[in-house]
Motif scaffolding. Sequence first.
Motif, PDB file in Angstrom:
ATOM      1  N   LEU A  83       8.412  -0.973  -9.362  1.00  0.00           N
ATOM      2  CA  LEU A  83       9.159  -2.022  -8.984  1.00  0.00           C
ATOM      3  C   LEU A  83       9.038  -2.726  -7.578  1.00  0.00           C
ATOM      4  N   ALA A  84       8.920  -1.717  -6.683  1.00  0.00           N
ATOM      5  CA  ALA A  84       8.728  -2.002  -5.353  1.00  0.00           C
ATOM      6  C   ALA A  84       7.553  -2.695  -5.095  1.00  0.00           C
ATOM      7  N   VAL A  85       6.335  -2.309  -5.714  1.00  0.00           N
ATOM      8  CA  VAL A  85       5.128  -2.975  -5.656  1.00  0.00           C
ATOM      9  C   VAL A  85       5.173  -4.475  -6.084  1.00  0.00           C
ATOM     10  N   VAL A  86       5.793  -4.419  -7.298  1.00  0.00           N
ATOM     11  CA  VAL A  86       5.935  -5.888  -7.875  1.00  0.00           C
ATOM     12  C   VAL A  86       6.661  -6.963  -6.963  1.00  0.00           C
ATOM     13  N   ILE A  87       7.584  -6.275  -6.586  1.00  0.00           N
ATOM     14  CA  ILE A  87       8.742  -7.168  -5.491  1.00  0.00           C
ATOM     15  C   ILE A  87       7.823  -7.480  -4.402  1.00  0.00           C
ATOM     16  N   VAL A  88       7.231  -6.435  -3.690  1.00  0.00           N
ATOM     17  CA  VAL A  88       6.395  -6.821  -2.244  1.00  0.00           C
ATOM     18  C   VAL A  88       5.371  -7.548  -2.363  1.00  0.00           C
ATOM     19  N   ALA A 104       0.824  -1.242   0.031  1.00  0.00           N
ATOM     20  CA  ALA A 104      -0.094  -0.053   0.151  1.00  0.00           C
ATOM     21  C   ALA A 104       0.830   1.272   0.072  1.00  0.00           C
ATOM     22  N   VAL A 105       1.936   1.162   0.611  1.00  0.00           N
ATOM     23  CA  VAL A 105       2.746   2.315   0.758  1.00  0.00           C
ATOM     24  C   VAL A 105       3.541   2.689  -0.556  1.00  0.00           C
ATOM     25  N   SER A 106       3.805   1.260  -1.150  1.00  0.00           N
ATOM     26  CA  SER A 106       4.788   1.634  -2.527  1.00  0.00           C
ATOM     27  C   SER A 106       3.469   2.146  -3.515  1.00  0.00           C
ATOM     28  N   ILE A 107       2.174   1.933  -3.459  1.00  0.00           N
ATOM     29  CA  ILE A 107       1.321   2.349  -4.369  1.00  0.00           C
ATOM     30  C   ILE A 107       1.056   3.732  -3.904  1.00  0.00           C
ATOM     31  N   MET A 108       0.948   4.138  -3.013  1.00  0.00           N
ATOM     32  CA  MET A 108       0.973   5.656  -2.566  1.00  0.00           C
ATOM     33  C   MET A 108       2.271   6.570  -3.137  1.00  0.00           C
ATOM     34  N   GLY A 109       3.469   5.687  -3.070  1.00  0.00           N
ATOM     35  CA  GLY A 109       4.714   6.320  -3.767  1.00  0.00           C
ATOM     36  C   GLY A 109       4.587   6.559  -5.166  1.00  0.00           C
ATOM     37  N   ILE A 110       3.829   5.336  -5.777  1.00  0.00           N
ATOM     38  CA  ILE A 110       3.821   5.958  -7.239  1.00  0.00           C
ATOM     39  C   ILE A 110       2.771   7.065  -7.566  1.00  0.00           C
ATOM     40  N   GLY A 111       1.722   7.533  -6.721  1.00  0.00           N
ATOM     41  CA  GLY A 111       0.983   8.779  -6.697  1.00  0.00           C
ATOM     42  C   GLY A 111       2.015   9.876  -6.534  1.00  0.00           C
ATOM     43  N   GLU A 122       5.145  14.590  -8.383  1.00  0.00           N
ATOM     44  CA  GLU A 122       6.485  15.328  -8.352  1.00  0.00           C
ATOM     45  C   GLU A 122       7.141  15.241  -9.716  1.00  0.00           C
ATOM     46  N   LYS A 123       6.445  14.535 -10.594  1.00  0.00           N
ATOM     47  CA  LYS A 123       6.953  14.390 -12.193  1.00  0.00           C
ATOM     48  C   LYS A 123       8.165  13.724 -12.151  1.00  0.00           C
ATOM     49  N   SER A 124       8.353  12.549 -11.249  1.00  0.00           N
ATOM     50  CA  SER A 124       9.714  11.880 -11.438  1.00  0.00           C
ATOM     51  C   SER A 124       9.588  10.445 -11.818  1.00  0.00           C
ATOM     52  N   ILE A 125      10.332  10.409 -13.211  1.00  0.00           N
ATOM     53  CA  ILE A 125      10.306   9.238 -13.785  1.00  0.00           C
ATOM     54  C   ILE A 125      10.849   7.846 -12.807  1.00  0.00           C
ATOM     55  N   THR A 126      11.988   8.435 -12.405  1.00  0.00           N
ATOM     56  CA  THR A 126      12.808   7.367 -11.449  1.00  0.00           C
ATOM     57  C   THR A 126      12.088   6.914 -10.257  1.00  0.00           C
ATOM     58  N   GLY A 127      11.329   7.831  -9.775  1.00  0.00           N
ATOM     59  CA  GLY A 127      10.633   7.521  -8.716  1.00  0.00           C
ATOM     60  C   GLY A 127       9.381   6.762  -8.996  1.00  0.00           C
ATOM     61  N   ILE A 128       8.748   6.860 -10.047  1.00  0.00           N
ATOM     62  CA  ILE A 128       7.542   6.185 -10.720  1.00  0.00           C
ATOM     63  C   ILE A 128       8.020   4.552 -10.914  1.00  0.00           C
ATOM     64  N   ILE A 129       9.045   4.528 -11.776  1.00  0.00           N
ATOM     65  CA  ILE A 129       9.794   3.456 -12.066  1.00  0.00           C
ATOM     66  C   ILE A 129       9.915   2.432 -10.792  1.00  0.00           C
ATOM     67  N   GLY A 130      10.789   3.087  -9.759  1.00  0.00           N
ATOM     68  CA  GLY A 130      11.152   2.657  -8.550  1.00  0.00           C
ATOM     69  C   GLY A 130       9.889   1.937  -7.597  1.00  0.00           C
ATOM     70  N   ALA A 131       8.861   2.901  -7.513  1.00  0.00           N
ATOM     71  CA  ALA A 131       7.802   2.623  -6.983  1.00  0.00           C
ATOM     72  C   ALA A 131       6.918   1.375  -7.459  1.00  0.00           C
TER      73      ALA A 131
END
Length: 61
Positions: free
Chosen positions: A39-44, A16-23, A28-37
Amino acid sequence: MNQVKWPLLICAILAAVSIMGIGIAISEKSITGIIGAILAVVIVMGIGFKTKKKMRENGEL
């Protein structure tokens, strides 16, 4: 009586925190943040499903 399955609860909270991180990353218009979040959702989620399968096989569910 139902007991809390702590590993599954922790995985659900982290997902849930990772999904919030995507938002947040989108706002913030951060492509690396979007991709990281993402990936975090998929891994978790993967870890959560693997843990649930292992618990089911051991008769803990």
